[in-house]
Scaffold this motif. Structure first.
Motif, PDB file in Angstrom:
ATOM      1  N   GLY A   1       0.832  -1.319   0.174  1.00  0.00           N
ATOM      2  CA  GLY A   1       0.103  -0.005  -0.062  1.00  0.00           C
ATOM      3  C   GLY A   1       0.840   1.317   0.060  1.00  0.00           C
ATOM      4  N   GLY A   2       2.324   1.106   0.174  1.00  0.00           N
ATOM      5  CA  GLY A   2       2.918   2.500   0.040  1.00  0.00           C
ATOM      6  C   GLY A   2       2.956   3.084   1.515  1.00  0.00           C
ATOM      7  N   ALA A   3       2.553   2.498   2.228  1.00  0.00           N
ATOM      8  CA  ALA A   3       2.272   3.014   3.602  1.00  0.00           C
ATOM      9  C   ALA A   3       3.584   3.012   4.496  1.00  0.00           C
ATOM     10  CB  ALA A   3       1.060   2.168   4.281  1.00  0.00           C
ATOM     11  N   ARG A   4       3.942   4.414   4.644  1.00  0.00           N
ATOM     12  CA  ARG A   4       5.118   4.754   5.299  1.00  0.00           C
ATOM     13  C   ARG A   4       4.736   5.201   6.602  1.00  0.00           C
ATOM     14  NH1 ARG A   4       6.038   5.756   0.140  1.00  0.00           N
ATOM     15  NH2 ARG A   4       8.486   5.384  -0.743  1.00  0.00           N
ATOM     16  N   ILE A   5       3.599   5.258   7.152  1.00  0.00           N
ATOM     17  CA  ILE A   5       3.166   5.740   8.223  1.00  0.00           C
ATOM     18  C   ILE A   5       2.281   4.725   9.226  1.00  0.00           C
ATOM     19  CG2 ILE A   5       1.931   7.723   9.737  1.00  0.00           C
ATOM     20  CD1 ILE A   5       2.326   9.345   6.971  1.00  0.00           C
ATOM     21  N   LEU A   6       2.620   4.556  10.233  1.00  0.00           N
ATOM     22  CA  LEU A   6       1.788   3.549  11.138  1.00  0.00           C
ATOM     23  C   LEU A   6       1.319   4.597  12.272  1.00  0.00           C
ATOM     24  CD1 LEU A   6       4.591   0.564  11.376  1.00  0.00           C
ATOM     25  CD2 LEU A   6       2.639   0.977   9.994  1.00  0.00           C
ATOM     26  N   LYS A   7      -0.040   4.141  12.761  1.00  0.00           N
ATOM     27  CA  LYS A   7      -0.477   4.896  13.942  1.00  0.00           C
ATOM     28  C   LYS A   7      -0.909   3.987  14.919  1.00  0.00           C
ATOM     29  CE  LYS A   7      -3.722   8.475  14.701  1.00  0.00           C
ATOM     30  NZ  LYS A   7      -4.829   9.415  14.242  1.00  0.00           N
ATOM     31  N   MET A   8      -0.970   4.527  16.137  1.00  0.00           N
ATOM     32  CA  MET A   8      -1.738   3.881  17.125  1.00  0.00           C
ATOM     33  C   MET A   8      -2.655   4.922  17.907  1.00  0.00           C
ATOM     34  SD  MET A   8       1.140   1.550  19.197  1.00  0.00           S
ATOM     35  CE  MET A   8      -0.270   0.504  20.035  1.00  0.00           C
ATOM     36  N   PHE A   9      -3.645   4.532  18.390  1.00  0.00           N
ATOM     37  CA  PHE A   9      -4.876   5.262  18.788  1.00  0.00           C
ATOM     38  C   PHE A   9      -5.216   4.493  20.151  1.00  0.00           C
ATOM     39  CE2 PHE A   9      -9.221   6.374  19.916  1.00  0.00           C
ATOM     40  CZ  PHE A   9      -9.199   7.689  20.130  1.00  0.00           C
ATOM     41  N   PHE A  10      -5.164   5.239  21.482  1.00  0.00           N
ATOM     42  CA  PHE A  10      -5.322   4.352  22.631  1.00  0.00           C
ATOM     43  C   PHE A  10      -5.648   5.454  23.592  1.00  0.00           C
ATOM     44  CE2 PHE A  10      -1.266   6.075  24.188  1.00  0.00           C
ATOM     45  CZ  PHE A  10      -0.596   6.363  22.891  1.00  0.00           C
ATOM     46  N   GLY A  11      -6.251   4.935  24.808  1.00  0.00           N
ATOM     47  CA  GLY A  11      -6.532   5.630  25.818  1.00  0.00           C
ATOM     48  C   GLY A  11      -8.119   6.113  25.967  1.00  0.00           C
ATOM     49  N   VAL A  12      -8.859   5.687  24.940  1.00  0.00           N
ATOM     50  CA  VAL A  12     -10.304   5.901  24.846  1.00  0.00           C
ATOM     51  C   VAL A  12     -10.848   5.044  25.775  1.00  0.00           C
ATOM     52  CG1 VAL A  12     -10.627   4.351  22.619  1.00  0.00           C
ATOM     53  CG2 VAL A  12     -12.239   6.397  23.281  1.00  0.00           C
ATOM     54  N   GLN A  13     -10.521   3.822  25.969  1.00  0.00           N
ATOM     55  CA  GLN A  13     -11.061   2.552  26.891  1.00  0.00           C
ATOM     56  C   GLN A  13      -9.700   2.156  27.533  1.00  0.00           C
ATOM     57  OE1 GLN A  13     -14.062   2.465  27.860  1.00  0.00           O
ATOM     58  NE2 GLN A  13     -15.332   3.139  26.282  1.00  0.00           N
ATOM     59  N   PRO A  14     -10.007   1.538  28.767  1.00  0.00           N
ATOM     60  CA  PRO A  14      -8.793   0.999  29.124  1.00  0.00           C
ATOM     61  C   PRO A  14      -8.330  -0.373  28.287  1.00  0.00           C
ATOM     62  CG  PRO A  14     -10.650   0.851  30.814  1.00  0.00           C
ATOM     63  CD  PRO A  14     -11.069   1.806  29.591  1.00  0.00           C
ATOM     64  N   PHE A  15      -9.344  -0.906  27.859  1.00  0.00           N
ATOM     65  CA  PHE A  15      -8.907  -2.253  27.311  1.00  0.00           C
ATOM     66  C   PHE A  15      -8.145  -2.007  25.708  1.00  0.00           C
ATOM     67  CE2 PHE A  15     -13.597  -1.416  26.401  1.00  0.00           C
ATOM     68  CZ  PHE A  15     -13.438  -1.015  25.040  1.00  0.00           C
ATOM     69  N   VAL A  16      -8.232  -0.694  25.309  1.00  0.00           N
ATOM     70  CA  VAL A  16      -7.502  -0.540  23.921  1.00  0.00           C
ATOM     71  C   VAL A  16      -5.844  -0.136  24.134  1.00  0.00           C
ATOM     72  CG1 VAL A  16      -7.177   1.184  22.074  1.00  0.00           C
ATOM     73  CG2 VAL A  16      -9.712   0.738  23.071  1.00  0.00           C
ATOM     74  N   PRO A  17      -5.142  -1.362  23.913  1.00  0.00           N
ATOM     75  CA  PRO A  17      -3.788  -1.212  24.228  1.00  0.00           C
ATOM     76  C   PRO A  17      -3.032  -0.017  23.628  1.00  0.00           C
ATOM     77  CG  PRO A  17      -4.209  -2.764  22.423  1.00  0.00           C
ATOM     78  CD  PRO A  17      -5.601  -2.138  22.886  1.00  0.00           C
ATOM     79  N   GLY A  18      -2.432   0.636  24.528  1.00  0.00           N
ATOM     80  CA  GLY A  18      -1.282   1.719  24.149  1.00  0.00           C
ATOM     81  C   GLY A  18       0.201   1.000  23.782  1.00  0.00           C
TER      82      GLY A  18
END
Lengths: 258, 259
Positions: A100-117
């Motif tokens: 996909g030509g994807a040079r960027i990775l992203k993590m979103f977290f903190g919205v719920q305790p079970f979403v891993p940071g």
């Protein structure tokens, strides 16, 4: 419309349906491109809200499909610990980056305790797999006050090829951490969306140079205009503005190995 | 977005908005806690001139010694008489009666309004609950009401105060981002909002103009906790006409301040 001479690159744009849009919001790629044209934003890094709020795989696949025909849009793959299969495995991420030509990775977290940071213990398999490719890793914490700076330190120490961009920072609250990180690491960057204390951008540039800060808007939550104007009116030289507006991100992207 | 706006074009070109009356109704003077504020105090005036902000309504509420904070604001207004408009700060916990300090601020120091903050009303900070209609506060409101002097409020003020003291233009700090509140209080003609901290601007602004009318929307930044140019986005990334943008950026504040 005639605009500024800066070629802005927005590192923080979301497309697709999300939980709490304002009335009338258009979540489409075409709406994003229209908004970019209105303000003279040249390029954007884009994630898909379904990858953030629903399912990694559905969202990332939709993202790659919807951005494939647009050279101005750069996909930011939502990633997480792949141990239980909801998030892509390290091999799958590596394959998606290439295909996909994807040079960027992203993590979103903190919205719920079970979403891993970005706990390095959980993220080690993925970081081991992709660090040599020198990706950009955008960290987006729903509650910026809960950011674990020790995790960021561990990532920067353990996988120095990874460039960490923290989005939506509260400079006035965490500035000491940022200064301490910049004193030790070259791979840490801040995005500027959100309220920023007056004069802080100038202070950072004076102390560390203009290479540590990148423009981002948090579209569609925030208007891209406000941070653009902050950069345009900042009391720094034109070359520093050019780097912050987009030059820094373009340089980081060129350094990624797919 | 009104892409025909000459103000927007000037802003995107980085030009000072010198042909627009721009009044920031929400500016703090002094330090705050241990926060790094590189452009506080005189730096604010430098930034105003760079951006073309005509005037700033400045308060010293961040200083726990309110009299000292008020003196600092008065000193700034004396040094920058064309740019700084002093707003008084009051604290019910300090020994000097609030009405006496308010009179001093208005009659001796030349201040033009009042700022009240939740740091003196929020339960976490306060030894006893604030009653904004007790005798001490009522004296304050009556004094301001008689002079039609504006109040920028972030805490302390409640609906009953707005309803009773109709001669006071009440400006709700950060009010644009609280649509439930501005809908509930819209029926009071002396209720206004300002724009500090609002991020998702197009919808909020459209909603506020629909509910309140543009003449009750004022531009504020919370400087130096935010940047002037940054906060122009809330006005300029909206569908307001250029005339309406001028009202929100400064015309409405000028009316409330009788400038």
């Amino acid at each position: 419309m005639a605009i500024h001479p800066l070629r802005f690159f927005d590192v923080n744009c979301g497309i697709g349906p999300y939980y709490n849009p304002p009335p009338g919001h258009d979540p489409s790629v075409s709406a994003l491109l229209r908004g970019m044209d209105e303000l003279g934003i040249a390029e954007s890094a884009v994630y898909h809200f379904q990858a953030q709020q629903y399912d990694y795989r559905v969202g990332n696949e939709t993202l790659l499909r919807e951005t494939a025909e647009h050279d101005r849009l750069h996909p930011a793959l939502m990633v997480g610990p792949g141990h239980t299969g909801e998030a892509h495995s390290p091999d799958e991420v590596a394959a998606l980056m290439r295909s996909g030509g994807a040079r960027i990775l992203k993590m979103f977290f903190g919205v719920q305790p079970f979403v891993p940071g970005p706990d390095p213990f959980l993220m080690a398999p993925l970081l081991d797999r992709v660090a040599e490719r020198r990706p950009l890793l955008i960290l987006d914490h729903a509650d910026i006050h809960g950011v674990r700076f020790d995790w960021i330190v561990d990532i920067l120490e353990g996988w120095p090829g990874v460039k960490v961009i923290l989005v939506l920072p509260k400079l006035e609250y965490h500035e000491r951490y940022f200064y301490a990180l910049w004193e030790r690491f070259d791979g840490f960057f801040l995005e500027l969306a959100g309220d920023q204390t007056m004069g802080t951008l100038e202070a950072i540039v004076a102390r560390f140079g203009p290479e540590r800060v990148v423009y981002g808007s948090r579209y569609p939550y925030f208007t891209p205009l406000q941070t653009m104007l902050q950069v345009i009116y900042s009391e720094i030289d034109d070359e520093a503005k050019r780097k912050i507006a987009g030059g820094n991100v373009r340089s980081l992207m060129e350094d990624v190995i797919l | 977005m009104n892409t025909d706006s000459g103000i927007l074009r000037s802003a995107l070109a980085g030009e000072p908005l010198d042909d627009v009356l721009v009044i920031d109704v929400h500016v703090h003077w002094g330090r705050w806690l241990t926060m790094n504020l590189p452009a506080a105090e005189d730096g604010i005036v430098r930034k105003m001139r760079r951006a073309g902000v005509s005037k700033a309504c400045v308060n010293g509420i961040l200083n726990p010694d309110v009299a000292e904070g008020n003196d600092q604001v008065a000193s700034a207004a004396k040094r920058y008489p064309d740019e700084i408009i002093g707003f008084a700060a009051l604290n019910p916990y300090q020994p000097r009666p609030m009405i006496d300090e308010l009179r001093r601020c208005v009659e001796e120091l030349g201040m033009r309004g009042l700022k009240v903050h939740q740091m003196v009303s929020a339960p976490a900070y306060s030894p006893f609950p604030i009653d904004p209609l007790d005798a001490a506060w009522t004296q304050v409101w009556e004094y301001l009401d008689a002079r039609n002097m504006p109040v920028l409020w972030h805490g302390v003020v409640e609906e009953a105060v707005i309803a009773r003291f109709s001669g006071i233009p009440f400006v709700m700090a950060h009010g644009l981002s609280s649509p439930a509140t501005f809908r509930a209080l819209a029926r009071y003609p002396n209720f206004h909002i300002e724009t500090a901290s609002t991020q998702n601007t197009r919808w909020y602004m459209a909603e506020a103009v629909d509910v309140l009318g543009v003449d009750r929307v004022l531009w504020g930044t919370d400087a130096p906790l935010d940047d002037f140019a940054h906060r122009w986005g809330v006005i300029l990334d909206s569908d307001l006409s250029e005339d309406e943008q001028r009202m929100a950026l400064g015309g409405n504040a000028a009316r409330l301040l009788a400038l």
